[in-house]
Write a protein that holds these residues in place. Sequence first.
Motif, mmCIF file in Angstrom:
data_model
loop_
_atom_site.group_PDB
_atom_site.id
_atom_site.type_symbol
_atom_site.label_atom_id
_atom_site.label_comp_id
_atom_site.label_asym_id
_atom_site.label_seq_id
_atom_site.Cartn_x
_atom_site.Cartn_y
_atom_site.Cartn_z
ATOM 1 N N ASP A 63 0.857 -1.188 0.000
ATOM 2 C CA ASP A 63 0.000 0.000 0.000
ATOM 3 C C ASP A 63 0.892 1.237 0.000
ATOM 4 N N LEU A 64 0.877 2.012 -1.089
ATOM 5 C CA LEU A 64 1.781 3.151 -1.227
ATOM 6 C C LEU A 64 1.532 4.244 -0.191
ATOM 7 N N GLY A 65 0.378 4.252 0.418
ATOM 8 C CA GLY A 65 0.083 5.279 1.409
ATOM 9 C C GLY A 65 0.904 5.177 2.681
ATOM 10 N N GLN A 131 8.344 -1.038 -9.741
ATOM 11 C CA GLN A 131 9.049 -0.066 -8.918
ATOM 12 C C GLN A 131 9.773 0.987 -9.745
ATOM 13 N N ALA A 132 10.308 0.604 -10.914
ATOM 14 C CA ALA A 132 11.014 1.585 -11.744
ATOM 15 C C ALA A 132 10.082 2.715 -12.184
ATOM 16 N N ASN A 133 8.793 2.448 -12.269
ATOM 17 C CA ASN A 133 7.834 3.465 -12.704
ATOM 18 C C ASN A 133 7.658 4.582 -11.682
ATOM 19 N N ILE A 134 8.024 4.304 -10.422
ATOM 20 C CA ILE A 134 7.922 5.336 -9.387
ATOM 21 C C ILE A 134 9.283 5.569 -8.726
ATOM 22 N N PHE A 235 13.397 8.949 -0.844
ATOM 23 C CA PHE A 235 13.687 10.343 -0.500
ATOM 24 C C PHE A 235 14.250 11.105 -1.693
ATOM 25 N N THR A 236 13.964 10.616 -2.898
ATOM 26 C CA THR A 236 14.435 11.283 -4.103
ATOM 27 C C THR A 236 13.314 12.102 -4.733
ATOM 28 N N GLU A 237 13.710 13.069 -5.562
ATOM 29 C CA GLU A 237 12.727 13.838 -6.309
ATOM 30 C C GLU A 237 11.960 12.949 -7.288
ATOM 31 N N ASP A 238 12.658 11.959 -7.867
ATOM 32 C CA ASP A 238 11.994 11.080 -8.821
ATOM 33 C C ASP A 238 10.915 10.230 -8.159
ATOM 34 N N PHE A 239 11.125 9.829 -6.896
ATOM 35 C CA PHE A 239 10.086 9.076 -6.197
ATOM 36 C C PHE A 239 8.851 9.951 -5.972
ATOM 37 N N LYS A 240 9.072 11.202 -5.564
ATOM 38 C CA LYS A 240 7.947 12.121 -5.385
ATOM 39 C C LYS A 240 7.169 12.278 -6.693
ATOM 40 N N GLU A 241 7.910 12.446 -7.798
ATOM 41 C CA GLU A 241 7.260 12.612 -9.095
ATOM 42 C C GLU A 241 6.568 11.327 -9.530
ATOM 43 N N GLY A 242 7.223 10.178 -9.309
ATOM 44 C CA GLY A 242 6.637 8.906 -9.720
ATOM 45 C C GLY A 242 5.340 8.600 -9.001
ATOM 46 N N THR A 243 5.299 8.841 -7.686
ATOM 47 C CA THR A 243 4.078 8.571 -6.932
ATOM 48 C C THR A 243 2.983 9.577 -7.270
ATOM 49 N N SER A 244 3.365 10.832 -7.505
ATOM 50 C CA SER A 244 2.372 11.830 -7.911
ATOM 51 C C SER A 244 1.751 11.458 -9.253
ATOM 52 N N ALA A 245 2.606 11.040 -10.198
ATOM 53 C CA ALA A 245 2.109 10.647 -11.520
ATOM 54 C C ALA A 245 1.209 9.428 -11.429
ATOM 55 N N PHE A 246 1.547 8.495 -10.553
ATOM 56 C CA PHE A 246 0.725 7.298 -10.366
ATOM 57 C C PHE A 246 -0.664 7.679 -9.868
ATOM 58 N N ARG A 247 -0.720 8.575 -8.876
ATOM 59 C CA ARG A 247 -2.020 8.988 -8.326
ATOM 60 C C ARG A 247 -2.824 9.795 -9.343
ATOM 61 N N GLU A 248 -2.116 10.590 -10.158
ATOM 62 C CA GLU A 248 -2.790 11.463 -11.126
ATOM 63 C C GLU A 248 -3.006 10.802 -12.481
ATOM 64 N N LYS A 249 -2.579 9.526 -12.598
ATOM 65 C CA LYS A 249 -2.763 8.729 -13.822
ATOM 66 C C LYS A 249 -2.161 9.441 -15.045
ATOM 67 N N ARG A 250 -0.912 9.848 -14.909
ATOM 68 C CA ARG A 250 -0.195 10.489 -16.008
ATOM 69 C C ARG A 250 1.211 9.911 -16.098
ATOM 70 N N LYS A 251 1.908 10.209 -17.173
ATOM 71 C CA LYS A 251 3.270 9.743 -17.346
ATOM 72 C C LYS A 251 4.214 10.591 -16.494
ATOM 73 N N PRO A 252 5.112 9.952 -15.705
ATOM 74 C CA PRO A 252 6.024 10.742 -14.871
ATOM 75 C C PRO A 252 7.088 11.448 -15.695
ATOM 76 N N GLN A 253 7.529 12.585 -15.184
ATOM 77 C CA GLN A 253 8.609 13.355 -15.800
ATOM 78 C C GLN A 253 9.815 13.294 -14.843
ATOM 79 N N PHE A 254 10.617 12.266 -14.971
ATOM 80 C CA PHE A 254 11.728 12.057 -14.054
ATOM 81 C C PHE A 254 12.879 13.021 -14.331
#
Length: 257
Positions: A63-65, A131-134, A235-254
């Motif tokens: 559970d990502l939460g 996992q690579a997606n986030i 604790f990386t910026e890419d993790f923040k972006e990956g999880t945000s993109a997952f919740r927003e159903k969009r492609k992440p911009q790493f």
Amino acid sequence: MSIHYNVADGIARMVIDRPERKGALDADMRVAMVEYVEAAAVDDAVRVLVIEGTQGNFCSGADLGQFSGETIASSRQRMRRGGLRLARAIWEMEKPVVASVGGPAIGLGWAIALVCDQIVVARSARFAFTQANISLVPDCGAAYMLVRHLGLLRAKSLLFSGRMVGAQEAFDLGLASDLVDDDALADHVAALAQRLAAGPTFALGMTKHLLHQALGPSLADFLELETMIAPQLRFTEDFKEGTSAFREKRKPQFKGY
């Protein structure tokens, strides 16, 4: 609690019952699973353990939460207490463990299946390490198991892409021991569990131990390495972006960091 456990006729059944989240496991559920596996390992009434889901689901991962508010140290402690301990408990249990997989087995869900001794999959089953997606790394023994099943190059390809693997492909790759129609899954697993429960449990456990030793470095050592690497990725910026993109159903911009 969404983990159910019962023992009858030598067969322990551990059921992941959270269909509204496709079997996603929160921290308490992971700990409960560990405790049930460890109990089954020392219970003379248990000859075989079956792990299964409900309503066309196996387990869609962690559970990502759960990750908000963690530090690297607390993340490592959570992993050691939950998912890594679960993978190790299944792997080291000196009794056969069967995964009955229908529907999604994603991330942690696929890792749980891969440390089982027999993986029976329905045609609706699908697998992925996403996992690579986030911007995370695979954990709970995923890399350890895939390299041994697939070889280094194919394991890298699968983990780098995060792509979905269907039931037929998983079977063809040697990532499943049996492939059955969905309506045959329960009966097939029941027959297999009955056969294993009637077998020479101690001899089967020692055979399992010998086969695992033949693979090389221990899973326990590999899991400890995971605890040093995996928490840092949260604790990386890419993790923040990956999880945000997952919740927003969009492609992440790493960004790459």
